[in-house]
Design a protein around this motif. Structure first.
Motif, PDB file in Angstrom:
ATOM      1  N   MET A   1       0.838  -1.191   0.000  1.00 31.63           N
ATOM      2  CA  MET A   1       0.000   0.000   0.000  1.00 31.63           C
ATOM      3  C   MET A   1       0.872   1.240   0.000  1.00 31.63           C
ATOM      4  SD  MET A   1      -2.821   1.215   2.832  1.00 31.63           S
ATOM      5  CE  MET A   1      -1.562   1.382   4.104  1.00 31.63           C
ATOM      6  N   LYS A   2       0.564   2.176  -0.880  1.00 29.83           N
ATOM      7  CA  LYS A   2       1.325   3.417  -0.980  1.00 29.83           C
ATOM      8  C   LYS A   2       0.371   4.600  -1.048  1.00 29.83           C
ATOM      9  CE  LYS A   2       4.880   1.168  -3.856  1.00 29.83           C
ATOM     10  NZ  LYS A   2       4.128  -0.050  -4.203  1.00 29.83           N
ATOM     11  N   GLN A   3       0.819   5.731  -0.518  1.00 31.60           N
ATOM     12  CA  GLN A   3       0.106   6.986  -0.722  1.00 31.60           C
ATOM     13  C   GLN A   3       0.902   7.780  -1.732  1.00 31.60           C
ATOM     14  OE1 GLN A   3      -0.887   9.214   2.784  1.00 31.60           O
ATOM     15  NE2 GLN A   3      -1.619  10.989   1.625  1.00 31.60           N
ATOM     16  N   VAL A   4       0.283   8.097  -2.867  1.00 29.89           N
ATOM     17  CA  VAL A   4       0.994   8.751  -3.963  1.00 29.89           C
ATOM     18  C   VAL A   4       0.152   9.887  -4.522  1.00 29.89           C
ATOM     19  CG1 VAL A   4       2.144   6.587  -4.587  1.00 29.89           C
ATOM     20  CG2 VAL A   4       0.054   7.251  -5.766  1.00 29.89           C
ATOM     21  N   THR A   5       0.819  10.756  -5.234  1.00 31.17           N
ATOM     22  CA  THR A   5       0.137  11.799  -5.995  1.00 31.17           C
ATOM     23  C   THR A   5       0.207  11.431  -7.461  1.00 31.17           C
ATOM     24  OG1 THR A   5       0.719  13.499  -4.382  1.00 31.17           O
ATOM     25  CG2 THR A   5       0.097  14.245  -6.583  1.00 31.17           C
ATOM     26  N   ALA A   6      -0.941  11.311  -8.107  1.00 34.84           N
ATOM     27  CA  ALA A   6      -1.018  10.895  -9.502  1.00 34.84           C
ATOM     28  C   ALA A   6      -1.556  12.032 -10.357  1.00 34.84           C
ATOM     29  CB  ALA A   6      -1.906   9.663  -9.645  1.00 34.84           C
ATOM     30  N   SER A   7      -1.040  12.131 -11.573  1.00 30.41           N
ATOM     31  CA  SER A   7      -1.438  13.193 -12.487  1.00 30.41           C
ATOM     32  C   SER A   7      -2.502  12.699 -13.462  1.00 30.41           C
ATOM     33  CB  SER A   7      -0.217  13.684 -13.271  1.00 30.41           C
ATOM     34  OG  SER A   7      -0.576  14.691 -14.188  1.00 30.41           O
ATOM     35  N   VAL A   8      -3.539  13.504 -13.666  1.00 21.09           N
ATOM     36  CA  VAL A   8      -4.612  13.160 -14.599  1.00 21.09           C
ATOM     37  C   VAL A   8      -4.102  13.279 -16.030  1.00 21.09           C
ATOM     38  CG1 VAL A   8      -6.917  13.775 -15.431  1.00 21.09           C
ATOM     39  CG2 VAL A   8      -6.374  13.968 -12.992  1.00 21.09           C
ATOM     40  N   ILE A   9      -4.316  12.232 -16.829  1.00 18.28           N
ATOM     41  CA  ILE A   9      -3.912  12.279 -18.236  1.00 18.28           C
ATOM     42  C   ILE A   9      -5.113  12.210 -19.177  1.00 18.28           C
ATOM     43  CG2 ILE A   9      -1.567  11.428 -17.891  1.00 18.28           C
ATOM     44  CD1 ILE A   9      -2.496   8.641 -18.490  1.00 18.28           C
ATOM     45  N   SER A  30       2.297  -0.747 -10.902  1.00 15.83           N
ATOM     46  CA  SER A  30       3.261  -1.848 -10.901  1.00 15.83           C
ATOM     47  C   SER A  30       2.868  -2.981  -9.960  1.00 15.83           C
ATOM     48  CB  SER A  30       4.650  -1.330 -10.519  1.00 15.83           C
ATOM     49  OG  SER A  30       4.644  -0.792  -9.203  1.00 15.83           O
ATOM     50  N   THR A  31       1.980  -2.726  -9.001  1.00 11.69           N
ATOM     51  CA  THR A  31       1.622  -3.758  -8.024  1.00 11.69           C
ATOM     52  C   THR A  31       0.139  -4.114  -8.010  1.00 11.69           C
ATOM     53  OG1 THR A  31       1.355  -2.061  -6.307  1.00 11.69           O
ATOM     54  CG2 THR A  31       3.526  -3.095  -6.504  1.00 11.69           C
ATOM     55  N   ALA A  32      -0.693  -3.374  -8.720  1.00  9.19           N
ATOM     56  CA  ALA A  32      -2.146  -3.588  -8.671  1.00  9.19           C
ATOM     57  C   ALA A  32      -2.553  -4.928  -9.276  1.00  9.19           C
ATOM     58  CB  ALA A  32      -2.855  -2.457  -9.399  1.00  9.19           C
ATOM     59  N   GLN A  33      -3.583  -5.530  -8.691  1.00 10.80           N
ATOM     60  CA  GLN A  33      -4.151  -6.777  -9.171  1.00 10.80           C
ATOM     61  C   GLN A  33      -5.650  -6.607  -9.408  1.00 10.80           C
ATOM     62  OE1 GLN A  33      -2.328  -9.546  -9.936  1.00 10.80           O
ATOM     63  NE2 GLN A  33      -0.534  -8.295  -9.418  1.00 10.80           N
ATOM     64  N   PRO A  34      -6.242  -7.348 -10.360  1.00  9.03           N
ATOM     65  CA  PRO A  34      -7.679  -7.221 -10.634  1.00  9.03           C
ATOM     66  C   PRO A  34      -8.526  -7.466  -9.387  1.00  9.03           C
ATOM     67  CG  PRO A  34      -6.606  -8.501 -12.351  1.00  9.03           C
ATOM     68  CD  PRO A  34      -5.593  -8.312 -11.280  1.00  9.03           C
ATOM     69  N   GLY A  35      -9.471  -6.575  -9.168  1.00  9.81           N
ATOM     70  CA  GLY A  35     -10.345  -6.690  -8.012  1.00  9.81           C
ATOM     71  C   GLY A  35      -9.946  -5.788  -6.861  1.00  9.81           C
ATOM     72  N   GLN A  36      -8.716  -5.276  -6.880  1.00  4.59           N
ATOM     73  CA  GLN A  36      -8.296  -4.355  -5.831  1.00  4.59           C
ATOM     74  C   GLN A  36      -8.871  -2.958  -6.083  1.00  4.59           C
ATOM     75  OE1 GLN A  36      -3.873  -5.027  -5.908  1.00  4.59           O
ATOM     76  NE2 GLN A  36      -4.200  -5.590  -3.760  1.00  4.59           N
ATOM     77  N   PHE A  37      -8.742  -2.100  -5.065  1.00  4.88           N
ATOM     78  CA  PHE A  37      -9.284  -0.755  -5.177  1.00  4.88           C
ATOM     79  C   PHE A  37      -8.301   0.262  -4.615  1.00  4.88           C
ATOM     80  CE2 PHE A  37     -10.464  -2.260  -1.010  1.00  4.88           C
ATOM     81  CZ  PHE A  37     -10.416  -1.146  -0.187  1.00  4.88           C
ATOM     82  N   GLY A  90      -3.264   3.184  -2.041  1.00  8.45           N
ATOM     83  CA  GLY A  90      -3.541   1.831  -2.513  1.00  8.45           C
ATOM     84  C   GLY A  90      -2.316   1.155  -3.092  1.00  8.45           C
ATOM     85  N   PRO A  91      -2.493   0.066  -3.824  1.00 10.58           N
ATOM     86  CA  PRO A  91      -3.754  -0.670  -3.995  1.00 10.58           C
ATOM     87  C   PRO A  91      -4.140  -1.395  -2.711  1.00 10.58           C
ATOM     88  CG  PRO A  91      -1.962  -1.833  -5.083  1.00 10.58           C
ATOM     89  CD  PRO A  91      -1.381  -0.541  -4.592  1.00 10.58           C
ATOM     90  N   LEU A  92      -5.439  -1.556  -2.503  1.00  8.96           N
ATOM     91  CA  LEU A  92      -5.980  -2.114  -1.275  1.00  8.96           C
ATOM     92  C   LEU A  92      -6.870  -3.324  -1.568  1.00  8.96           C
ATOM     93  CD1 LEU A  92      -7.009   1.293   0.311  1.00  8.96           C
ATOM     94  CD2 LEU A  92      -5.108  -0.125   1.065  1.00  8.96           C
ATOM     95  N   GLY A  93      -7.025  -4.173  -0.553  1.00 11.06           N
ATOM     96  CA  GLY A  93      -7.954  -5.282  -0.633  1.00 11.06           C
ATOM     97  C   GLY A  93      -7.400  -6.513  -1.334  1.00 11.06           C
ATOM     98  N   ASN A  94      -8.193  -7.568  -1.281  1.00 15.33           N
ATOM     99  CA  ASN A  94      -7.891  -8.822  -1.963  1.00 15.33           C
ATOM    100  C   ASN A  94      -8.732  -8.912  -3.227  1.00 15.33           C
ATOM    101  OD1 ASN A  94      -6.008 -10.115  -0.105  1.00 15.33           O
ATOM    102  ND2 ASN A  94      -7.724 -10.137   1.329  1.00 15.33           N
ATOM    103  N   GLY A  95      -8.086  -9.272  -4.327  1.00 15.33           N
ATOM    104  CA  GLY A  95      -8.757  -9.282  -5.616  1.00 15.33           C
ATOM    105  C   GLY A  95      -9.241 -10.647  -6.056  1.00 15.33           C
ATOM    106  N   PHE A  96      -9.512 -10.755  -7.352  1.00 12.26           N
ATOM    107  CA  PHE A  96      -9.997 -11.995  -7.942  1.00 12.26           C
ATOM    108  C   PHE A  96      -8.873 -13.032  -8.031  1.00 12.26           C
ATOM    109  CE2 PHE A  96     -12.690  -8.663  -9.923  1.00 12.26           C
ATOM    110  CZ  PHE A  96     -13.926  -9.104  -9.475  1.00 12.26           C
ATOM    111  N   SER A  97      -9.266 -14.290  -7.994  1.00 14.91           N
ATOM    112  CA  SER A  97      -8.313 -15.394  -8.099  1.00 14.91           C
ATOM    113  C   SER A  97      -8.731 -16.318  -9.235  1.00 14.91           C
ATOM    114  CB  SER A  97      -8.264 -16.172  -6.773  1.00 14.91           C
ATOM    115  OG  SER A  97      -7.405 -17.285  -6.873  1.00 14.91           O
TER     116      SER A  97
END
Length: 260
Positions: A1-9, A30-37, A90-97
């Motif tokens: 989990m990271k707190q980041v500032t992201a730029s709108v593209i 780089s670390t996000a998985q499907p189903g996470q938020f 994020g990314p947070l939570g457990n995603g799809f398997s």
């Protein structure tokens, strides 16, 4: 989990009242998985962050959210312009398997339920598996645009008013869809009523005995398991959607005791 500032593209309305926003964030992509938020800070005037499913990744550094404009926070997010910065956690939570032995996957998206499933489609295709997507909405203008879907998937549509695809509720389509009979796994995201129908009519809807994973949407306060505001009752006891979910097995949730 990271707190980041992201730029709108990019930030566009892709359906009435529904926006697709793209952000540059290599740290999260780089670390996000499907189903996470991700918990999104929507301006200085909103006290709580808003939980948004990760909708899609691109180029290893970009991620997208698909969201309904329904309140002050999402209205603020819909007004963001290219170059604006947004605070994300994020990314947070457990995603799809996806089970290694599964070859045919069926995805069911009711309304805005396509939000976490679009990312799953890409991952599934990368693994060389067959994908069928069932989209359901009230009317054709609220169906996720086919132009935003990848090639190589099966697609079926249902609208309540019959303006596109089969007429009726999305669960009405289950029995006539051949993909249900051959599906090794089912993944679903939609309103609670859809889940209750699936859980109570499994045999009739041809999903009895099949593993069904659902993405559960409830009100969240912190997104990190601190406030216990997203607790739900399951067959294994109390679970927090932000930590133990948002993806659960359909049969694990005690649907008669879920209030949302």
């Amino acid at each position: 989990m990271k707190q980041v500032t992201a730029s709108v593209i990019a930030n566009n309305e892709v359906m009435p009242g529904v926006h697709l926003i793209w952000l540059e964030s290599p740290q999260l992509a780089s670390t996000a998985q499907p189903g996470q938020f991700v918990m999104v800070r929507c301006g200085e005037e909103t006290l709580l962050r808003r939980p948004l499913s990760i909708h899609q990744l691109a180029d290893g550094s970009k991620l997208a959210f698909l969201f309904n404009v329904v309140g002050k926070g999402t209205h603020w997010l819909a007004q963001c312009q290219v170059g604006n910065n947004i605070d994300l956690l994020g990314p947070l939570g457990n995603g799809f398997s996806i089970h290694p032995e599964s070859h045919n996957l069926l995805l069911v998206a009711g309304g805005i339920g396509i939000a976490p499933l679009r990312f799953l489609i890409d991952k599934t295709l990368e693994k060389g598996k067959e994908v069928t997507l069932l989209l359901g909405a009230q009317t054709s203008s609220h169906l996720y645009p086919e132009s935003l879907l990848p090639l190589g998937i099966g697609l079926a549509k249902t609208t309540e008013d019959g303006s596109a695809g089969e007429k009726g509720m999305i669960t009405d389509s289950f029995r006539g869809l051949v993909s249900f009979a051959v599906a090794d796994q089912v993944f679903a995201c939609g309103p609670t009523g859809m889940y209750r129908e699936m859980a109570s009519r499994k045999k009739e809807l041809k999903i009895e005995g099949k593993p069904v994973q659902i993405s559960l949407e409830v009100r969240m306060g912190c997104g990190r398991g601190v406030c216990y505001g997203c607790t739900v009752k399951t067959k294994q006891g109390l679970k927090q959607v932000c930590q133990d979910g948002p993806v659960f097995d359909l049969d694990d949730i005690l649907w008669d005791e879920l209030v949302c």
